[in-house]
Design a protein around this motif. Structure first.
Motif, mmCIF file in Angstrom:
data_model
loop_
_atom_site.group_PDB
_atom_site.id
_atom_site.type_symbol
_atom_site.label_atom_id
_atom_site.label_comp_id
_atom_site.label_asym_id
_atom_site.label_seq_id
_atom_site.Cartn_x
_atom_site.Cartn_y
_atom_site.Cartn_z
ATOM 1 N N LEU A 161 0.856 -1.184 0.000
ATOM 2 C CA LEU A 161 0.000 0.000 0.000
ATOM 3 C C LEU A 161 0.892 1.234 0.000
ATOM 4 N N LEU A 162 0.366 2.325 -0.529
ATOM 5 C CA LEU A 162 1.151 3.548 -0.691
ATOM 6 C C LEU A 162 0.731 4.623 0.295
ATOM 7 N N GLY A 212 -0.987 7.664 1.748
ATOM 8 C CA GLY A 212 -2.311 8.193 1.413
ATOM 9 C C GLY A 212 -3.386 7.131 1.405
ATOM 10 N N GLU A 213 -2.978 5.841 1.280
ATOM 11 C CA GLU A 213 -3.965 4.762 1.316
ATOM 12 C C GLU A 213 -4.281 4.396 2.760
ATOM 13 N N LYS A 214 -5.455 3.763 2.932
ATOM 14 C CA LYS A 214 -5.910 3.407 4.284
ATOM 15 C C LYS A 214 -5.459 2.002 4.658
ATOM 16 N N PRO A 255 -6.121 -1.471 5.902
ATOM 17 C CA PRO A 255 -7.344 -2.281 5.935
ATOM 18 C C PRO A 255 -7.607 -2.800 7.346
ATOM 19 N N GLU A 291 -4.903 6.436 7.708
ATOM 20 C CA GLU A 291 -4.181 6.663 6.451
ATOM 21 C C GLU A 291 -2.672 6.590 6.672
ATOM 22 N N GLU A 331 0.902 7.791 6.340
ATOM 23 C CA GLU A 331 1.567 9.087 6.115
ATOM 24 C C GLU A 331 3.061 8.931 5.807
ATOM 25 N N GLU A 348 6.115 5.512 5.078
ATOM 26 C CA GLU A 348 6.399 4.074 5.090
ATOM 27 C C GLU A 348 7.868 3.827 4.809
#
Length: 199
Positions: free
Chosen positions: A32-33, A35-37, A39, A171, A173, A175
């Motif tokens: 996941l990047l 800005g993505e949530k 899960p 989200e 911010e 990684e």
């Protein structure tokens, strides 16, 4: 009868594909990047009770860490190092949550061995690691050790060691994902990132 056999073979084929759908190696993952949530997932606490990840992330901004297991010496060094940075991160308003495929009873061993005060969670079936896009097919030589660590639940995946900074909306911010498991984010970089995101 032929239809039944065909159906059974089809189901077996799907099951085989589901396992082989995992990336072949740590460098093949698609995480996941920013800005993505994150899960939501149901994980297990050290006492074996289930907990919703969302309920944990809702409490505070979170440093969410994925490690391979308490059997991994590099992971243990990283967990201990995080413990040294914990006060600074708490003072900035963060909590640390570390997730691995280890069974709850083995989380307890890690907690005691590494003198960890922060939250350790079990993702033995890999639902969260797979949803995060950081799981890959474990090399054959790791299968016995991950099966033992997960109490027989996991024998096919490893998470790539990863650190995410997550806000109260769940989200991502920041990684830091390290396919080379021998290298981890330094406390200095992590604290600097946490500080910059807080401002």
């Amino acid at each position: 009868m032929k239809k039944i056999i065909s159906f059974v073979l089809l189901v077996i084929g799907f099951a085989g594909n589901a396992q082989s759908n995992l990336p072949q190696s740590a460098t093949d993952i698609a995480p996941l990047l920013i800005g993505e949530k994150i899960p939501n997932s149901t994980l297990k606490l050290i006492d074996g009770n289930a907990v919703s990840l969302k309920s944990v992330l809702d409490k505070k901004r979170t440093i969410l860490v994925f490690y391979r297991g308490g059997w991994c010496p590099y992971c243990n060094l990283h967990l201990a190092a995080l413990g040294e940075a914990e006060k600074e991160l708490l003072d900035l308003g963060y909590q640390i949550v570390a997730v691995s495929p280890d069974a709850p009873k083995n989380l307890k061993v890690t907690e005691e061995k590494d003198k960890v005060n922060y939250l350790l969670l079990s993702d033995s079936n890999g639902d969260l690691a797979k949803a995060m896009g950081i799981a890959f097919q474990a090399p054959l030589l790791y299968k016995p050790v991950i099966a033992k660590g997960s109490d027989g639940v996991n024998n096919n995946f490893l998470p790539v060691p990863s650190v995410f900074i997550v806000n109260l909306d769940g989200e991502i911010e920041f990684e830091h994902i390290t396919p080379d498991y021998k290298h981890r984010i330094s406390n200095e970089l992590l604290v600097a990132a946490a500080q910059s995101l807080k401002n």
